[in-house]
Write an enzyme that holds these catalytic residues in place. Sequence first.
Site, PDB file in Angstrom:
ATOM      1  N   HIS A  72      -1.386   8.283   8.253  1.00 56.30           N
ATOM      2  CA  HIS A  72      -0.065   8.740   7.829  1.00 56.30           C
ATOM      3  C   HIS A  72      -0.148  10.208   7.431  1.00 56.30           C
ATOM      4  O   HIS A  72      -0.980  10.593   6.614  1.00 56.30           O
ATOM      5  CB  HIS A  72       0.431   7.917   6.639  1.00 56.30           C
ATOM      6  CG  HIS A  72       0.984   6.579   7.027  1.00 56.30           C
ATOM      7  ND1 HIS A  72       1.921   5.915   6.277  1.00 56.30           N
ATOM      8  CD2 HIS A  72       0.729   5.793   8.097  1.00 56.30           C
ATOM      9  CE1 HIS A  72       2.219   4.757   6.868  1.00 56.30           C
ATOM     10  NE2 HIS A  72       1.504   4.669   7.959  1.00 56.30           N
ATOM     11  N   LYS A 297      -3.595   5.277  -6.273  1.00 50.64           N
ATOM     12  CA  LYS A 297      -4.872   5.841  -6.712  1.00 50.64           C
ATOM     13  C   LYS A 297      -5.917   4.811  -7.131  1.00 50.64           C
ATOM     14  O   LYS A 297      -7.098   5.169  -7.284  1.00 50.64           O
ATOM     15  CB  LYS A 297      -4.644   6.803  -7.887  1.00 50.64           C
ATOM     16  CG  LYS A 297      -3.908   8.055  -7.499  1.00 50.64           C
ATOM     17  CD  LYS A 297      -4.708   8.870  -6.516  1.00 50.64           C
ATOM     18  CE  LYS A 297      -3.857   9.896  -5.791  1.00 50.64           C
ATOM     19  NZ  LYS A 297      -4.219  10.073  -4.410  1.00 50.64           N
TER      20      LYS A 297
END
Length: 390
Positions: A72, A297
Site C-alpha cells: 500500500h 503500530k
Amino acid sequence: MRTQVAIIGSGPSGLLLGQLLTEAGVDNIILDRVGKEYILGRVRAGVLEEGTVGLIDQAGAGARLRAEGLPHEGFSLAFDGRDHRIDLYGLTGGKRVMVYGQTEVTRDLMERREASGARTIYEAAKVTPHDFDTRLPFVTYEKDGSTHRMDCDFIAGCDGSHGPSRNAVPKSAIRVFEKIYPFGWLGILAEVAPVNHELIYANHPRGFALCSMRSATRSRYYLQCALDEKIEDWSDDRFWDELRRRLPAHHAEALITAPSFEKSIAPLRSFVAEPMRFGHLFLVGDAAHIVPPTGAKGLNLAASDVHYLFDGLREHYLDHSDAGIDAYSERALARVWKAVRFSWWMTTMMHRFPDTSEFDQRIQEAELDYLTHSRAASTALAENYVGLPF
C-alpha cells in the site's frame, strides 16, 4: 535442559527473535502455554512497516509475504463526507507498508522454525523465569505432569501483557505509564472484497470507522463503540448499516456485505513499562507496551524491539561485546515512545470523545484540515505511519 536464550511466548515477536537467533547460530528454545493451533487461530493486525518486512526476510520467512502481501502506497482520511488521500510513497521518498495478516506472519515463522530444526515447547504450563538478576537465570515449566527446568544465559519475555515475564519483576523495579480511552473498537471479519484498495480512516459525528483488509477477498472493518456495548446487540445488519452511515457516500454505496465470521469488541489503551531490561531478562513487544490500533503500530513495535534485542544478543555471542544488550532498553524505549505518541495523536484526532466540548471539536476539525492541506503536516503523518527508522 540448557539453551543460550530462553524465549517465553511463540507469537510473532518470540518466533521472529527465535528465528533470527537460529539463523545467526545462537541456540534458543521457545516456550508457550498454549498449543500451535490456538496461536494460529488468533486474528490480529496486518499492516507491516518496511522494517518489519525486512526482519521477516532476514529470518528466512518472507517468501509468501512477498508473493501474497498487498503493498500500500497510501491511505485515506475521510471527514466532511470526503476522502483525503495521504500519499505515503510520494511523501516519504518511496516507502510503503505491506498488508499481510499477523496470523500469516506467525504461520510463516512457525514453518521456517520447524524446517530449521529449532525447538518450540507448546502447552507448557506455569512458565516462570527465575534468578534473572544473577548470571545463572533459568526457567521452570510444567508439561505432561512433570516440572522441568531450563537453564540459559538470557530470558526474552515475548509473552504479552498478561504473561509471566513482566509479572516476575519486582513492582519496585518497574515504572508503568498508562492511558485508558473511553471507547472501544467493534470489529468484524467477512469474506468480501474490501470497499477500497487502500485503508480508510473515517472521522464522523457518530464515531470513528476503519475499513481495512486481510487480503483481496477478506475484509476487516471497525466501528468506534461505547465500552459497555455488547456483542450480542450488534447483528451483522446493524453493523453494516452503521458503517455505511460513517463513510463518504461513494464508499457506502460500493460496500459489499456478507455474514461475519468473527466479531469482537476491544478496549483501547496506551501502556508502557520502563525499563525493558532486568538483569538477564528482557521484555519484548506487548510485555512492555500496548498502543491503540489506530496507528497500526502494535506488531511493528514488537518487531523493532526484536531488532534491538537481536542486535545485542548477536554482538554478545559473535563479537563478545555487551554494548548492544546494555543499550537495549534505552534504544527500544526511544522508539516506543515516539510510536506511543503517534498512536495517541491518531486516536485523539480520529475519534469522538464523550466529554468533547464545542471548542475541542473545532480544534479537531482544524487539525484535520491543516493535516490534509499542508505538505509538511502530511509528511510528518506519512513518515510515522510507514515507520521511523530503527
